[in-house]
Write a protein that holds these residues in place. Structure first.
Motif, PDB file in Angstrom:
ATOM      1  N   ARG A 287      59.659  -7.866  11.446  1.00  0.00           N
ATOM      2  CA  ARG A 287      60.282  -9.194  11.355  1.00  0.00           C
ATOM      3  C   ARG A 287      61.797  -9.109  11.537  1.00  0.00           C
ATOM      4  N   THR A 288      62.453  -8.227  10.804  1.00  0.00           N
ATOM      5  CA  THR A 288      63.907  -8.150  10.880  1.00  0.00           C
ATOM      6  C   THR A 288      64.378  -7.650  12.243  1.00  0.00           C
ATOM      7  N   SER A 289      63.597  -6.791  12.868  1.00  0.00           N
ATOM      8  CA  SER A 289      63.979  -6.301  14.187  1.00  0.00           C
ATOM      9  C   SER A 289      63.870  -7.407  15.236  1.00  0.00           C
ATOM     10  N   VAL A 290      62.808  -8.211  15.173  1.00  0.00           N
ATOM     11  CA  VAL A 290      62.682  -9.341  16.104  1.00  0.00           C
ATOM     12  C   VAL A 290      63.854 -10.311  15.912  1.00  0.00           C
ATOM     13  N   THR A 291      64.157 -10.622  14.655  1.00  0.00           N
ATOM     14  CA  THR A 291      65.208 -11.589  14.360  1.00  0.00           C
ATOM     15  C   THR A 291      66.582 -11.081  14.808  1.00  0.00           C
ATOM     16  N   SER A 292      66.773  -9.773  14.819  1.00  0.00           N
ATOM     17  CA  SER A 292      68.087  -9.219  15.175  1.00  0.00           C
ATOM     18  C   SER A 292      68.334  -9.209  16.683  1.00  0.00           C
ATOM     19  N   ARG A 293      67.303  -9.448  17.474  1.00  0.00           N
ATOM     20  CA  ARG A 293      67.468  -9.417  18.928  1.00  0.00           C
ATOM     21  C   ARG A 293      67.897 -10.790  19.445  1.00  0.00           C
ATOM     22  N   GLU A 294      68.879 -10.795  20.300  1.00  0.00           N
ATOM     23  CA  GLU A 294      69.286 -12.046  20.947  1.00  0.00           C
ATOM     24  C   GLU A 294      68.602 -12.126  22.305  1.00  0.00           C
ATOM     25  N   LEU A 295      67.946 -13.231  22.540  1.00  0.00           N
ATOM     26  CA  LEU A 295      67.198 -13.399  23.774  1.00  0.00           C
ATOM     27  C   LEU A 295      68.108 -13.972  24.861  1.00  0.00           C
ATOM     28  N   VAL A 296      68.053 -13.368  26.044  1.00  0.00           N
ATOM     29  CA  VAL A 296      68.866 -13.802  27.176  1.00  0.00           C
ATOM     30  C   VAL A 296      67.934 -14.158  28.330  1.00  0.00           C
TER      31      VAL A 296
END
Length: 357
Positions: A287-296
């Protein structure tokens, strides 16, 4: 009166036109997969798929991109893979039949050779046998031995060739089997793979020498995925699905774990010999890893912000089966959604929330 290719062409054009009309009226996406699904629907060659489409459109009014993907995977890709497996099985059976035929010829040849030797031994045992007759017997034995040796060499070469053919067929069948269990978009397991792994893990008794820990199940859902899909398009939605799959692979390292996408934006992680505390740690890392990624957005470089996920966790009890374990994990996931999303809830926390309520 037109017939043959012209009639087939006209029928295909009529089916295509009707497919486009249905895709326009009942589909949120217009891509080759959607066209293939609607074309087969109009053609009526997949009655089970038609029933599924009618059920989905009755419930929701339209088919979403996720619906199209699931229908295509289940009724079109699955049919192709099944046909490939059938073809490989037929080739394998033909190869084995060829080997059996060669073996039978070799057995007959060896039996005849043995009978000849036995007959010759009787002649040799006869004290009246002349030197000329002995020479004939020896010459015949040498010729027969050469024939048997040649047959054996042919058999050996054919067996080597068949072994190579069978090994190639085995590899092809294994590749087809793996493809039938893989989600094409993310590379994770598909629903079939997920269900098989869950049943296998829950229903099989713990192995001797194991940790004795239970099986835990994590189910994961991307928050507001439909809204994200509608806002940015299905290609960007696919990018989000791949991102979640990548993160899952990075953070799930347990031996024997099964990672799967079993629905549109729904994922599952089957963790053998993993207790609730360990499973929760895995879920939180994801969960925290997904949330830390910024989608471009790849096409424009535009930042699309962050993606969040909600997760539910359940651990196997003594009387559990695959269905009951999945139901409890789903209940935890729904509770996480109701509690505000972007969070992990396990069954003990959900039970405590109910007690307070």
């Amino acid at each position: 009166m037109r017939q043959g290719p012209d009639l087939d062409r006209e029928r295909s054009l009529v089916l295509a036109q009707r497919s486009f009309e249905l895709m326009r009226d009942y589909c949120t996406c217009a891509n080759p997969r959607a066209y293939a699904v609607w074309y087969l629907y109009v053609a009526g060659t997949q009655p089970l798929m038609n029933d599924a489409i009618k059920r989905l459109t009755t419930q929701n009014g339209v088919l979403t991109s996720a619906d199209i993907d699931q229908l295509h995977d289940a009724y079109i890709d699955g049919r192709r893979i099944a046909a490939e497996v059938d073809r490989m099985n037929s080739s394998l059976i033909a190869e084995v039949e060829g080997i059996m035929e060669i073996i039978e010829v070799s057995i007959r040849s060896t039996a005849q050779y043995g009978e000849s030797l036995q007959a010759f031994s009787h002649d040799i045992a006869n004290t009246a046998t002349s030197r000329t007759r002995l020479r004939e017997i020896v010459t015949t034995i040498i010729a027969n031995t050469r024939d048997v040796t040649a047959n054996n060499r042919t058999l050996e070469a054919r067996m080597r060739e068949s072994r190579s053919e069978i090994e190639q067929l085995r590899e092809t069948l294994e590749a087809a089997r793996l493809e039938s269990l893989t989600d094409a978009l993310t590379g994770l397991g598909n629903r079939k793979s997920f269900e098989e792994a869950l049943h296998r893990t829950v229903n099989v008794p713990p192995a001797p020498g194991g940790t004795g820990k239970p099986t835990s199940l994590i189910v994961l859902d991307i928050d507001y995925f439909k809204r994200f899909n509608d806002l940015y398009g299905h290609l960007t939605g696919d990018q989000v699905l791949r991102l979640v799959a990548i993160v899952m692979r990075e953070h799930v390292v347990q031996a024997g774990a099964t990672l799967a996408r079993f629905g549109g934006e729904e994922f599952g992680i089957v963790l053998p010999e993993t207790d609730l505390e360990e499973a929760r740690a895995v879920a939180e890392r994801v969960r925290t890893s997904v949330t830390s990624r910024e989608l471009v957005k790849r096409s424009t470089g535009e930042s699309l912000g962050k993606v969040t996920v909600s997760l539910g966790i359940a651990t196997q009890h003594g009387d559990d089966n695959a269905v009951s374990l999945l139901e409890r994990a789903d209940a935890c996931l729904f509770a996480a959604k109701r509690a505000g999303r972007d969070r992990t809830l396990d069954e003990t926390e959900v039970m405590a929330m109910r007690d307070v309520a």
